[in-house]
Design a protein around this motif. Structure first.
Motif, PDB file in Angstrom:
ATOM      1  N   ASP A   1      11.206  -1.986  -2.448  1.00 30.39           N
ATOM      2  CA  ASP A   1      10.245  -2.604  -1.539  1.00 30.39           C
ATOM      3  C   ASP A   1       9.362  -3.574  -2.311  1.00 30.39           C
ATOM      4  OD1 ASP A   1      11.024  -1.244   0.759  1.00 30.39           O
ATOM      5  OD2 ASP A   1       9.575   0.375   0.474  1.00 30.39           O
ATOM      6  N   VAL A   2       8.887  -3.128  -3.483  1.00 31.94           N
ATOM      7  CA  VAL A   2       7.962  -3.913  -4.295  1.00 31.94           C
ATOM      8  C   VAL A   2       8.547  -4.115  -5.684  1.00 31.94           C
ATOM      9  CG1 VAL A   2       5.650  -3.995  -5.334  1.00 31.94           C
ATOM     10  CG2 VAL A   2       5.953  -3.007  -3.054  1.00 31.94           C
ATOM     11  N   VAL A   3       8.433  -5.335  -6.186  1.00 27.75           N
ATOM     12  CA  VAL A   3       8.811  -5.663  -7.563  1.00 27.75           C
ATOM     13  C   VAL A   3       7.529  -6.018  -8.300  1.00 27.75           C
ATOM     14  CG1 VAL A   3      10.082  -7.239  -9.064  1.00 27.75           C
ATOM     15  CG2 VAL A   3      11.097  -6.488  -6.894  1.00 27.75           C
ATOM     16  N   VAL A   4       7.257  -5.305  -9.391  1.00 31.56           N
ATOM     17  CA  VAL A   4       6.109  -5.609 -10.237  1.00 31.56           C
ATOM     18  C   VAL A   4       6.627  -6.392 -11.429  1.00 31.56           C
ATOM     19  CG1 VAL A   4       4.213  -4.676 -11.609  1.00 31.56           C
ATOM     20  CG2 VAL A   4       4.945  -3.477  -9.534  1.00 31.56           C
ATOM     21  N   LEU A   5       6.080  -7.589 -11.635  1.00 31.69           N
ATOM     22  CA  LEU A   5       6.518  -8.443 -12.734  1.00 31.69           C
ATOM     23  C   LEU A   5       5.509  -8.367 -13.873  1.00 31.69           C
ATOM     24  CD1 LEU A   5       7.765 -11.557 -10.733  1.00 31.69           C
ATOM     25  CD2 LEU A   5       9.068  -9.568 -11.538  1.00 31.69           C
ATOM     26  N   ALA A   6       5.856  -7.589 -14.887  1.00 30.38           N
ATOM     27  CA  ALA A   6       5.038  -7.445 -16.099  1.00 30.38           C
ATOM     28  C   ALA A   6       5.756  -8.201 -17.213  1.00 30.38           C
ATOM     29  CB  ALA A   6       4.864  -5.972 -16.435  1.00 30.38           C
TER      30      ALA A   6
ATOM     31  N   VAL B   1       0.815  -1.211   0.000  1.00 30.69           N
ATOM     32  CA  VAL B   1       0.000   0.000   0.000  1.00 30.69           C
ATOM     33  C   VAL B   1       0.855   1.270   0.000  1.00 30.69           C
ATOM     34  CG1 VAL B   1      -1.774   1.259   1.276  1.00 30.69           C
ATOM     35  CG2 VAL B   1      -1.874  -1.224   1.140  1.00 30.69           C
ATOM     36  N   ARG B   2       1.942   1.235   0.753  1.00 35.72           N
ATOM     37  CA  ARG B   2       2.796   2.418   0.862  1.00 35.72           C
ATOM     38  C   ARG B   2       4.270   2.069   0.658  1.00 35.72           C
ATOM     39  NH1 ARG B   2      -0.853   4.346   5.214  1.00 35.72           N
ATOM     40  NH2 ARG B   2      -1.915   6.108   4.284  1.00 35.72           N
ATOM     41  N   PRO B   3       4.625   1.622  -0.527  1.00 40.20           N
ATOM     42  CA  PRO B   3       6.038   1.307  -0.767  1.00 40.20           C
ATOM     43  C   PRO B   3       6.851   2.594  -0.882  1.00 40.20           C
ATOM     44  CG  PRO B   3       4.813   1.147  -2.804  1.00 40.20           C
ATOM     45  CD  PRO B   3       3.806   1.398  -1.720  1.00 40.20           C
ATOM     46  N   ARG B   4       8.105   2.501  -0.489  1.00 38.85           N
ATOM     47  CA  ARG B   4       9.015   3.629  -0.678  1.00 38.85           C
ATOM     48  C   ARG B   4       9.688   3.558  -2.035  1.00 38.85           C
ATOM     49  NH1 ARG B   4      12.112   2.126   4.552  1.00 38.85           N
ATOM     50  NH2 ARG B   4      11.796   0.293   3.330  1.00 38.85           N
ATOM     51  N   SER B   5       9.819   2.327  -2.550  1.00 35.94           N
ATOM     52  CA  SER B   5      10.476   2.135  -3.840  1.00 35.94           C
ATOM     53  C   SER B   5       9.836   0.964  -4.578  1.00 35.94           C
ATOM     54  CB  SER B   5      11.973   1.888  -3.639  1.00 35.94           C
ATOM     55  OG  SER B   5      12.176   0.778  -2.786  1.00 35.94           O
TER      56      SER B   5
ATOM     57  N   VAL C   1       5.620 -10.725   0.435  1.00 39.53           N
ATOM     58  CA  VAL C   1       4.190 -10.540   0.269  1.00 39.53           C
ATOM     59  C   VAL C   1       3.937 -10.703  -1.220  1.00 39.53           C
ATOM     60  CG1 VAL C   1       2.287  -8.897   0.420  1.00 39.53           C
ATOM     61  CG2 VAL C   1       4.024  -8.960   2.226  1.00 39.53           C
ATOM     62  N   LEU C   2       2.911 -11.470  -1.589  1.00 44.13           N
ATOM     63  CA  LEU C   2       2.617 -11.737  -2.992  1.00 44.13           C
ATOM     64  C   LEU C   2       1.214 -11.274  -3.335  1.00 44.13           C
ATOM     65  CD1 LEU C   2       3.276 -13.163  -5.735  1.00 44.13           C
ATOM     66  CD2 LEU C   2       2.277 -15.229  -4.726  1.00 44.13           C
ATOM     67  N   LEU C   3       1.097 -10.502  -4.423  1.00 39.04           N
ATOM     68  CA  LEU C   3      -0.189 -10.158  -5.007  1.00 39.04           C
ATOM     69  C   LEU C   3      -0.204 -10.781  -6.391  1.00 39.04           C
ATOM     70  CD1 LEU C   3      -2.865  -8.641  -4.893  1.00 39.04           C
ATOM     71  CD2 LEU C   3      -1.663  -6.615  -5.741  1.00 39.04           C
ATOM     72  N   GLY C   4      -1.063 -11.764  -6.595  1.00 44.80           N
ATOM     73  CA  GLY C   4      -1.103 -12.483  -7.859  1.00 44.80           C
ATOM     74  C   GLY C   4      -0.874 -13.953  -7.583  1.00 44.80           C
ATOM     75  N   PRO C   5      -0.651 -14.734  -8.599  1.00 40.05           N
ATOM     76  CA  PRO C   5      -0.527 -14.369 -10.000  1.00 40.05           C
ATOM     77  C   PRO C   5      -1.882 -14.033 -10.632  1.00 40.05           C
ATOM     78  CG  PRO C   5      -0.272 -16.736  -9.727  1.00 40.05           C
ATOM     79  CD  PRO C   5      -0.409 -16.141  -8.357  1.00 40.05           C
TER      80      PRO C   5
ATOM     81  N   VAL D   1      -5.103   5.285  -3.828  1.00 43.65           N
ATOM     82  CA  VAL D   1      -5.533   6.604  -4.294  1.00 43.65           C
ATOM     83  C   VAL D   1      -5.094   7.695  -3.332  1.00 43.65           C
ATOM     84  CG1 VAL D   1      -7.539   8.013  -4.901  1.00 43.65           C
ATOM     85  CG2 VAL D   1      -7.483   5.606  -5.524  1.00 43.65           C
ATOM     86  N   ASN D   2      -5.152   7.424  -2.040  1.00 47.31           N
ATOM     87  CA  ASN D   2      -4.800   8.446  -1.049  1.00 47.31           C
ATOM     88  C   ASN D   2      -3.365   8.934  -1.202  1.00 47.31           C
ATOM     89  OD1 ASN D   2      -7.347   8.403   0.125  1.00 47.31           O
ATOM     90  ND2 ASN D   2      -6.775   6.804   1.560  1.00 47.31           N
ATOM     91  N   ASP D   3      -2.443   8.018  -1.505  1.00 48.26           N
ATOM     92  CA  ASP D   3      -1.034   8.385  -1.607  1.00 48.26           C
ATOM     93  C   ASP D   3      -0.557   8.500  -3.058  1.00 48.26           C
ATOM     94  OD1 ASP D   3      -0.639   8.509   1.172  1.00 48.26           O
ATOM     95  OD2 ASP D   3      -0.392   6.337   1.264  1.00 48.26           O
ATOM     96  N   GLY D   4      -1.447   8.266  -4.009  1.00 50.15           N
ATOM     97  CA  GLY D   4      -1.080   8.395  -5.417  1.00 50.15           C
ATOM     98  C   GLY D   4      -0.129   7.320  -5.908  1.00 50.15           C
ATOM     99  N   VAL D   5      -0.235   6.115  -5.358  1.00 51.10           N
ATOM    100  CA  VAL D   5       0.629   5.014  -5.780  1.00 51.10           C
ATOM    101  C   VAL D   5      -0.189   4.088  -6.683  1.00 51.10           C
ATOM    102  CG1 VAL D   5       2.036   3.060  -5.035  1.00 51.10           C
ATOM    103  CG2 VAL D   5       1.978   5.151  -3.656  1.00 51.10           C
ATOM    104  N   ILE D   6       0.163   4.073  -7.963  1.00 47.56           N
ATOM    105  CA  ILE D   6      -0.557   3.257  -8.936  1.00 47.56           C
ATOM    106  C   ILE D   6       0.363   2.141  -9.409  1.00 47.56           C
ATOM    107  CG2 ILE D   6      -1.758   3.216 -11.144  1.00 47.56           C
ATOM    108  CD1 ILE D   6      -2.357   6.217 -10.682  1.00 47.56           C
ATOM    109  N   LEU D   7       0.050   0.926  -9.006  1.00 48.94           N
ATOM    110  CA  LEU D   7       0.802  -0.255  -9.404  1.00 48.94           C
ATOM    111  C   LEU D   7      -0.152  -1.191 -10.112  1.00 48.94           C
ATOM    112  CD1 LEU D   7       2.845  -0.832  -6.126  1.00 48.94           C
ATOM    113  CD2 LEU D   7       3.515   0.457  -8.155  1.00 48.94           C
ATOM    114  N   SER D   8      -0.783  -0.681 -11.159  1.00 47.07           N
ATOM    115  CA  SER D   8      -1.801  -1.437 -11.878  1.00 47.07           C
ATOM    116  C   SER D   8      -1.594  -1.302 -13.377  1.00 47.07           C
ATOM    117  CB  SER D   8      -3.190  -0.905 -11.503  1.00 47.07           C
ATOM    118  OG  SER D   8      -4.180  -1.551 -12.277  1.00 47.07           O
ATOM    119  N   SER D   9      -2.054  -2.308 -14.095  1.00 53.66           N
ATOM    120  CA  SER D   9      -1.985  -2.282 -15.553  1.00 53.66           C
ATOM    121  C   SER D   9      -3.361  -2.076 -16.168  1.00 53.66           C
ATOM    122  CB  SER D   9      -1.393  -3.599 -16.059  1.00 53.66           C
ATOM    123  OG  SER D   9      -2.245  -4.667 -15.676  1.00 53.66           O
ATOM    124  N   SER D  10      -4.332  -1.702 -15.377  1.00 53.34           N
ATOM    125  CA  SER D  10      -5.700  -1.566 -15.857  1.00 53.34           C
ATOM    126  C   SER D  10      -5.806  -0.504 -16.948  1.00 53.34           C
ATOM    127  CB  SER D  10      -6.624  -1.187 -14.699  1.00 53.34           C
ATOM    128  OG  SER D  10      -7.923  -0.926 -15.174  1.00 53.34           O
TER     129      SER D  10
END
Length: 142
Positions: free
Chosen positions: A68-73, A8-12, A118-122, A130-139
């Motif tokens: 902090d978070v790795v997004v695998l696209a 929710v609140r990654p620094r990187s 922590v895993l989100l997916g597959p 939305v509150n912090d403006g962090v968008i980690l989505s491919s929608s």
């Protein structure tokens, strides 16, 4: 289960598969994330020239800092190796966009659990804070 707050609140954040093509998962996430000032953004793509502005690392281990978070696209065949690399560099969470075949999910789950990730997916569209403006989505609806 790890701390969901890191999602929710990654620094990187590192986006593996980042590129300039907004029609691709990696391109959309990179574009959305680029507008956020809340996090340090790092692009990873083994294809030289995939990103025309900003620094591009060929692998996670070449990043200037541990995300902090790795997004695998990336394609399904690359996921397990990239999750292992995420564990090896000390990332705290991974978002997997690709569908992983059912017969490979047990091995993926063990790697995540053993690595303390922590895993989100597959098969995730990512997440949005939305509150912090962090968008980690491919929608495409964004």
């Amino acid at each position: 289960m790890g701390d969901l707050g890191v999602l929710v609140r990654p620094r990187s954040v590192a986006v593996v598969g980042a590129n300039d093509d907004r029609a691709s998962f990696g391109g959309r996430i990179w574009h959305y994330l680029a507008s956020s000032t809340a996090v340090c953004k790092m692009a990873v793509n083994a294809r030289p020239g995939a990103l025309h502005s900003g620094e591009l690392a060929a692998t996670l281990s070449e990043l200037p800092q541990v995300p902090d978070v790795v997004v695998l696209a990336t394609p399904p065949a690359t996921i397990h190796g990239l999750v292992q690399e995420s564990v090896a560099i000390g990332a705290r969470a991974v978002i997997v966009l690709a569908q992983v075949p059912p017969e490979n999910r047990g091995e993926l789950r063990r790697t995540v659990e053993d690595g303390g990730l922590v895993l989100l997916g597959p098969g995730s569209l990512g997440m949005i804070n939305v509150n912090d403006g962090v968008i980690l989505s491919s929608s495409v609806s964004l």
